[in-house]
Design an enzyme around this catalytic site. Structure first.
Site, PDB file in Angstrom:
ATOM      1  N   GLU A 115       1.372   1.570  -3.677  1.00 37.11           N
ATOM      2  CA  GLU A 115       0.352   2.109  -4.264  1.00 37.11           C
ATOM      3  C   GLU A 115      -0.012   3.563  -3.984  1.00 37.11           C
ATOM      4  O   GLU A 115      -0.532   4.230  -4.889  1.00 37.11           O
ATOM      5  CB  GLU A 115      -0.560   1.161  -3.876  1.00 37.11           C
ATOM      6  CG  GLU A 115      -0.587  -0.391  -4.443  1.00 37.11           C
ATOM      7  CD  GLU A 115      -1.842  -1.210  -3.636  1.00 37.11           C
ATOM      8  OE1 GLU A 115      -1.873  -1.223  -2.477  1.00 37.11           O
ATOM      9  OE2 GLU A 115      -2.450  -1.968  -4.439  1.00 37.11           O
ATOM     10  N   GLY A 146       0.810  -1.163   0.072  1.00 34.60           N
ATOM     11  CA  GLY A 146      -0.057  -0.166  -0.058  1.00 34.60           C
ATOM     12  C   GLY A 146       0.832   1.166   0.035  1.00 34.60           C
ATOM     13  O   GLY A 146       0.281   2.358  -0.434  1.00 34.60           O
TER      14      GLY A 146
END
Ligand code: DAK
Length: 253
Positions: A106, A103
């Site tokens: 991301e 994440g």
């Protein structure tokens, strides 16, 4: 946990949870969400830098996810917040040192430009945990580096160094650790002095074109946006300054 400072149009948003390598907890993402709502309305922000303290972010908080059922996993989701970052009208720069994983990477993929330090480690290791990327990684990474390289990173869950990331087009440049924030600030200050409406329009047009089913549709959109720029004072100023052999003074109007 999220720090924010703004000076002369350049905003710096930093994740600050060093004891967990800036792992992204629900609370951190909620704070980021509230900040992004404010930034979307800001009249002063010209460029946003997204960074971490020592590390960018070692991914979503695994300890907060381990016992989730599908409903809990959905509630843990980061995408609504990440989409707000990707949708900001102003240019955004990810400044990545240390780990930018899962994440964390991301989040950086939601930015327009990425700077990494020479010691940074990047990757999408979710498949090592029996899951897969779930905050845009399967979608944004292949658009940036192509399907084969994206699947190599995702299927092997491997970490790569900054040079490999540069070679595949995942980052724009690599700098020594000590120069990370200085470089990001220099880029941001340069962008903050450029014609803001032109930059916002270019960003919107590139993003729209990427999601158009045909090149022709993208080009039609580009034409409309391009013509619209001729309503701005900055277009007149930029072109007159060229003709008068002086530097333009853009006002953002
Ligand atoms: N989560 C929680 N804690 C973490 C963490 C993480 N992702 N990464 C590091 N930490 C914590 C460690 O647990 C440790 O804390 P203590 O045990 O000391 O309390 C501390 O940070 C230092 O870490 P290490 O001791 O492990 O440090 P090392 O230098 O040895 O190793 C490392 C660094 C980054 C290689 C290692 O920590 C590591 O592998 N971390 C996990 C990296 C990872 O797998 N990241 C991906 C996470 S999954 C969603 C969509 C997307 C997502 C979630 C939901 N929905 C749609 C619902 C995203 C998922 C992910 O990002």
């Amino acid at each position: 946990m999220i720090q924010y400072k703004e000076h002369e149009g350049v905003g710096v948003m930093q994740i600050d949870r060093p004891e967990a390598l800036n792992a992204l907890s629900r609370e951190i993402v909620d704070e980021m969400d509230a900040l992004l709502d404010k930034l979307a309305e800001s009249k002063t922000l010209r460029v946003l830098i997204v960074g971490g303290t020592e590390h960018f972010a070692a991914g979503a908080d695994i300890k907060g996810m381990v016992d989730c059922d599908p409903q809990g996993a959905r509630a843990f989701g980061f995408s609504p917040t990440y989409n707000k970052l990707a949708a900001l009208a102003v240019p955004t720069i990810a400044a990545m040192g240390g780990y930018a994983l899962g994440g964390g990477l991301e989040l950086a993929l939601c930015c327009d430009l990425r700077i990494a330090t020479d010691s940074a480690k990047l990757g999408l290791p979710e498949t090592n945990l029996g899951i897969m990327p779930g905050a845009g990684g399967n979608v944004r990474l292949p658009r940036l580096v192509g399907e084969a390289k994206a699947l190599e990173l995702i299927l092997f869950g491997k970490q790569i160094g900054a040079q490999e990331a540069l070679d595949m087009g995942l980052v724009n440049t690599v700098v020594p650790q000590a120069e990370l924030m200085e470089t990001a600030m220099k880029w941001a200050e340069k962008l903050a002095k450029r014609a803001p409406v032109a930059l916002r329009t270019a960003k919107r047009t590139v993003k729209k074109a990427l999601s158009c089913p045909t090149a022709e549709e993208g080009i039609d959109f580009e034409t409309e946006e391009w013509c619209g720029l001729f309503t701005t004072a900055d277009q007149k100023e930029g072109m007159r300054a060229f003709i008068e052999k002086r530097k333009p003074a853009f006002t953002g109007k």
